[in-house]
Design a protein around this motif. Structure first.
Motif, PDB file in Angstrom:
ATOM      1  N   ALA A 179      -6.994   3.840  -5.126  1.00  0.00           N
ATOM      2  CA  ALA A 179      -7.847   3.624  -3.961  1.00  0.00           C
ATOM      3  C   ALA A 179      -8.373   4.936  -3.397  1.00  0.00           C
ATOM      4  O   ALA A 179      -9.496   5.000  -2.894  1.00  0.00           O
ATOM      5  CB  ALA A 179      -7.077   2.861  -2.888  1.00  0.00           C
ATOM      6  N   ASP A 180      -7.563   5.984  -3.444  1.00  0.00           N
ATOM      7  CA  ASP A 180      -7.979   7.276  -2.905  1.00  0.00           C
ATOM      8  C   ASP A 180      -7.166   8.370  -3.584  1.00  0.00           C
ATOM      9  O   ASP A 180      -5.988   8.170  -3.906  1.00  0.00           O
ATOM     10  CB  ASP A 180      -7.751   7.331  -1.393  1.00  0.00           C
ATOM     11  CG  ASP A 180      -8.218   8.654  -0.794  1.00  0.00           C
ATOM     12  OD1 ASP A 180      -9.445   8.887  -0.762  1.00  0.00           O
ATOM     13  OD2 ASP A 180      -7.361   9.465  -0.397  1.00  0.00           O
ATOM     14  N   THR A 199     -10.878  16.668  -1.001  1.00  0.00           N
ATOM     15  CA  THR A 199     -10.971  15.216  -0.869  1.00  0.00           C
ATOM     16  C   THR A 199     -12.005  14.622  -1.823  1.00  0.00           C
ATOM     17  O   THR A 199     -12.691  15.344  -2.550  1.00  0.00           O
ATOM     18  CB  THR A 199     -11.338  14.839   0.575  1.00  0.00           C
ATOM     19  OG1 THR A 199     -12.610  15.427   0.899  1.00  0.00           O
ATOM     20  CG2 THR A 199     -10.287  15.344   1.558  1.00  0.00           C
ATOM     21  N   GLY A 200     -12.095  13.289  -1.786  1.00  0.00           N
ATOM     22  CA  GLY A 200     -13.101  12.599  -2.585  1.00  0.00           C
ATOM     23  C   GLY A 200     -12.954  12.807  -4.075  1.00  0.00           C
ATOM     24  O   GLY A 200     -13.947  12.801  -4.810  1.00  0.00           O
ATOM     25  N   CYS A 229      -3.535  10.815 -12.968  1.00  0.00           N
ATOM     26  CA  CYS A 229      -4.456   9.719 -12.645  1.00  0.00           C
ATOM     27  C   CYS A 229      -4.687   8.815 -13.851  1.00  0.00           C
ATOM     28  O   CYS A 229      -4.769   7.590 -13.720  1.00  0.00           O
ATOM     29  CB  CYS A 229      -5.775  10.282 -12.142  1.00  0.00           C
ATOM     30  SG  CYS A 229      -5.645  11.151 -10.559  1.00  0.00           S
ATOM     31  N   ARG A 234       0.888  -1.165   0.000  1.00  0.00           N
ATOM     32  CA  ARG A 234       0.000   0.000   0.000  1.00  0.00           C
ATOM     33  C   ARG A 234       0.920   1.207   0.000  1.00  0.00           C
ATOM     34  O   ARG A 234       1.769   1.353   0.897  1.00  0.00           O
ATOM     35  CB  ARG A 234      -0.903   0.003   1.234  1.00  0.00           C
ATOM     36  CG  ARG A 234      -1.780   1.269   1.371  1.00  0.00           C
ATOM     37  CD  ARG A 234      -2.599   1.192   2.656  1.00  0.00           C
ATOM     38  NE  ARG A 234      -3.332   2.408   2.923  1.00  0.00           N
ATOM     39  CZ  ARG A 234      -4.588   2.638   2.551  1.00  0.00           C
ATOM     40  NH1 ARG A 234      -5.238   1.713   1.871  1.00  0.00           N
ATOM     41  NH2 ARG A 234      -5.197   3.775   2.853  1.00  0.00           N
ATOM     42  N   ASN A 290     -12.650  11.984  -7.727  1.00  0.00           N
ATOM     43  CA  ASN A 290     -12.860  10.856  -8.625  1.00  0.00           C
ATOM     44  C   ASN A 290     -13.242  11.398  -9.989  1.00  0.00           C
ATOM     45  O   ASN A 290     -13.469  12.609 -10.148  1.00  0.00           O
ATOM     46  CB  ASN A 290     -13.904   9.880  -8.079  1.00  0.00           C
ATOM     47  CG  ASN A 290     -15.237  10.547  -7.847  1.00  0.00           C
ATOM     48  OD1 ASN A 290     -16.018  10.730  -8.785  1.00  0.00           O
ATOM     49  ND2 ASN A 290     -15.539  10.932  -6.610  1.00  0.00           N
ATOM     50  N   THR A 301      -3.410   7.116  -3.174  1.00  0.00           N
ATOM     51  CA  THR A 301      -3.188   5.873  -2.434  1.00  0.00           C
ATOM     52  C   THR A 301      -3.402   4.719  -3.399  1.00  0.00           C
ATOM     53  O   THR A 301      -4.444   4.638  -4.060  1.00  0.00           O
ATOM     54  CB  THR A 301      -4.152   5.743  -1.249  1.00  0.00           C
ATOM     55  OG1 THR A 301      -3.947   6.842  -0.352  1.00  0.00           O
ATOM     56  CG2 THR A 301      -3.921   4.441  -0.503  1.00  0.00           C
ATOM     57  N   ARG A 314      -6.651  12.805  -3.407  1.00  0.00           N
ATOM     58  CA  ARG A 314      -6.968  14.108  -2.842  1.00  0.00           C
ATOM     59  C   ARG A 314      -5.904  15.106  -3.288  1.00  0.00           C
ATOM     60  O   ARG A 314      -4.859  14.722  -3.832  1.00  0.00           O
ATOM     61  CB  ARG A 314      -7.025  14.045  -1.314  1.00  0.00           C
ATOM     62  CG  ARG A 314      -5.756  13.574  -0.642  1.00  0.00           C
ATOM     63  CD  ARG A 314      -5.967  13.355   0.850  1.00  0.00           C
ATOM     64  NE  ARG A 314      -4.797  12.800   1.512  1.00  0.00           N
ATOM     65  CZ  ARG A 314      -3.817  13.526   2.043  1.00  0.00           C
ATOM     66  NH1 ARG A 314      -3.884  14.866   1.995  1.00  0.00           N
ATOM     67  NH2 ARG A 314      -2.785  12.965   2.614  1.00  0.00           N
TER      68      ARG A 314
END
Length: 231
Positions: free
Chosen positions: A112-113, A45-46, A101, A20, A48, A124, A115
């Motif tokens: 996975a995450d 955050t969040g 990304c 990880r 996507n 992440t 921000r």
């Protein structure tokens, strides 16, 4: 003589170790969410995204809507829903260019995450091994000014099937120690046979070989202290 119990399966599949990793990607340049984070107090955050035809849509959550609205150099965001203590926004832009990304996804590595904070994209990732992490970092090098591995949790399965996880926190290193390790790695100092010797790396860093050796030894000792520490 058996006891009637089920015999142990010595051929059972090994539990995968995997890693990880937390990556901090500096200087992406073409991500509006990262740009907006420079004016935002605290992380965005969040994060996507989705692709539809020629459009790339990014969604994110922000606690300071005014900061997002006044961010310069980015398209006007669309407010989707107000959640009270934060608001959900979207950016729509053409599906072109090379964003960090998208590069990671093209390597078949789910994120996975994601921000953004102070102009830095933080991802992440869950990866099968360290070689895959190296592939990701190498691919991002052409898009970002700096790719920093902020932490690494490595799981190695023991003979009893339990996982022996190690957390490596690169935050213990000074900026100079990180630079020395990163430069030595990129130049192939740790390869066998080596692509660059200590003098080559020292010249690239504009320091003496003895200073390079000192920084390298200190950085490696700090990381080994965490990796090999007794629990």
């Amino acid at each position: 003589m058996g006891t009637g119990g089920k015999p142990a399966d010595d051929g059972a599949a090994a539990v995968p170790g995997g890693v990880r990793a937390g990556l901090a990607i500096h200087g992406t340049g073409n991500c509006p969410v990262v740009t907006a984070s420079t004016a935002h107090d605290g992380p965005i955050t969040g994060v996507n995204w989705t692709h539809a035809g020629d459009t790339h849509t990014e969604e994110f959550r922000a606690r300071d809507p005014d900061a997002v609205d006044r961010a310069e150099g980015v398209p006007a965001p669309t407010s989707v829903v107000d959640l009270g203590d934060e608001r959900v926004y979207r950016y729509d832009r053409p599906r072109n260019g090379r964003c960090a990304c998208r590069i990671v996804e093209e390597l078949d590595c789910p994120i996975a995450d994601a921000r953004a904070e102070d102009g830095v994209l933080v991802l992440t990732l869950h990866l099968p091994d360290l070689d895959r992490l190296r592939d990701v970092v190498s691919a991002l090098d052409g898009t970002a000014e700096l790719v920093e591995v902020r932490y690494l949790v490595q799981g190695a399965a023991r003979g009893d099937g339990a996982s022996d996880r190690t957390l490596v926190d690169r935050g213990r290193l000074t900026d100079r120690q990180s630079e020395v390790l990163r430069t030595a790695y990129r130049m192939g100092y740790f390869e066998r046979p080596r692509d660059a010797n200590a003098r080559d790396v020292a010249e690239a860093l504009d320091i003496s070989p003895s200073t390079f050796a000192e920084h390298l030894a200190t950085a490696q000792r700090k990381l080994l202290d965490e990796t090999l520490a007794e629990n």
